[in-house]
Scaffold this motif. Structure first.
Motif, mmCIF file in Angstrom:
data_model
loop_
_atom_site.group_PDB
_atom_site.id
_atom_site.type_symbol
_atom_site.label_atom_id
_atom_site.label_comp_id
_atom_site.label_asym_id
_atom_site.label_seq_id
_atom_site.Cartn_x
_atom_site.Cartn_y
_atom_site.Cartn_z
ATOM 1 N N SER A 112 0.827 -1.212 0.000
ATOM 2 C CA SER A 112 0.000 0.000 0.000
ATOM 3 C C SER A 112 0.863 1.265 0.000
ATOM 4 N N TRP A 132 -2.182 2.501 -4.245
ATOM 5 C CA TRP A 132 -3.639 2.531 -4.394
ATOM 6 C C TRP A 132 -4.186 1.165 -4.816
ATOM 7 N N ILE A 133 -3.384 0.386 -5.529
ATOM 8 C CA ILE A 133 -3.847 -0.942 -5.962
ATOM 9 C C ILE A 133 -4.087 -1.827 -4.752
ATOM 10 N N GLN A 134 -3.154 -1.790 -3.792
ATOM 11 C CA GLN A 134 -3.320 -2.603 -2.589
ATOM 12 C C GLN A 134 -4.450 -2.073 -1.722
ATOM 13 N N VAL A 135 -4.639 -0.773 -1.690
ATOM 14 C CA VAL A 135 -5.755 -0.196 -0.929
ATOM 15 C C VAL A 135 -7.081 -0.708 -1.495
ATOM 16 N N ILE A 136 -7.211 -0.721 -2.819
ATOM 17 C CA ILE A 136 -8.417 -1.276 -3.459
ATOM 18 C C ILE A 136 -8.560 -2.751 -3.113
ATOM 19 N N ASN A 137 -7.450 -3.465 -3.099
ATOM 20 C CA ASN A 137 -7.455 -4.879 -2.738
ATOM 21 C C ASN A 137 -7.980 -5.073 -1.314
ATOM 22 N N ILE A 171 -9.999 -3.018 0.351
ATOM 23 C CA ILE A 171 -11.424 -2.659 0.383
ATOM 24 C C ILE A 171 -12.271 -3.772 -0.227
ATOM 25 N N LEU A 172 -11.868 -4.272 -1.361
ATOM 26 C CA LEU A 172 -12.619 -5.328 -2.035
ATOM 27 C C LEU A 172 -12.648 -6.605 -1.188
ATOM 28 N N THR A 173 -11.512 -6.978 -0.631
ATOM 29 C CA THR A 173 -11.460 -8.181 0.211
ATOM 30 C C THR A 173 -12.329 -8.014 1.446
ATOM 31 N N ALA A 183 -7.149 -0.582 4.884
ATOM 32 C CA ALA A 183 -7.178 0.299 3.716
ATOM 33 C C ALA A 183 -7.000 1.760 4.115
#
Length: 142
Positions: A46, A52-57, A59-61, A100
């Motif tokens: 993150s 931001w890709i890991q932050v989205i990951n 949130i989605l998880t 996140a």
């Protein structure tokens, strides 16, 4: 009127959460400069420009796990674990949402330029404090 989601669909969300999180983390870990899957925590992804890709990951998880907890509650109804199993899965999902929001600490050489020993000092302090506490505890309290 829209019908509520079926437990099987919600349970499916919970089932895909783990593999999705791991796949996204491994793909990022293999493609991010300076990241080493043997030394760095996936949460460190993150950090940096692509964080931001890991932050989205996260949130989605988290959302998928909470949906899975809802499906688990509907599927178990009054069976064993009907109360606490869904709650625990929901708390686990919420922990991803919290992850996140907060950035991980840099360390072990990631992001590039971070000293490799950055997190080790805190680990040594924790180890010393815990060892001192155990050494001072009478054997009857252990």
């Amino acid at each position: 009127m829209k019908s509520p989601a079926q437990p099987s669909h919600l349970l499916g969300c919970g089932i895909v959460a783990g593999p999705l999180f791991l796949a996204a983390g491994v793909i990022q870990g293999l493609t991010r400069e300076g990241f080493d899957l043997t030394r760095n925590a996936i949460s460190q992804l993150s950090l940096g420009d692509l964080g931001w890709i890991q932050v989205i990951n996260f949130i989605l998880t988290g959302a998928l796990l909470i949906a899975g907890a809802t499906g688990l509650r509907q599927a178990l109804r009054d069976g064993p674990g009907a109360t606490w199993a869904p709650r625990m899965v929901a708390v686990f999902g919420a922990s991803f949402l919290v992850s996140a929001v907060f950035d991980a600490d840099p360390g072990a050489g990631f992001p590039v330029g971070t000293p490799a020993f950055a997190g080790a000092a805190l680990g040594l302090v924790w180890l010393a404090a815990t060892s001192a506490r155990l050494a001072m505890t009478p054997r009857t309290e252990r």
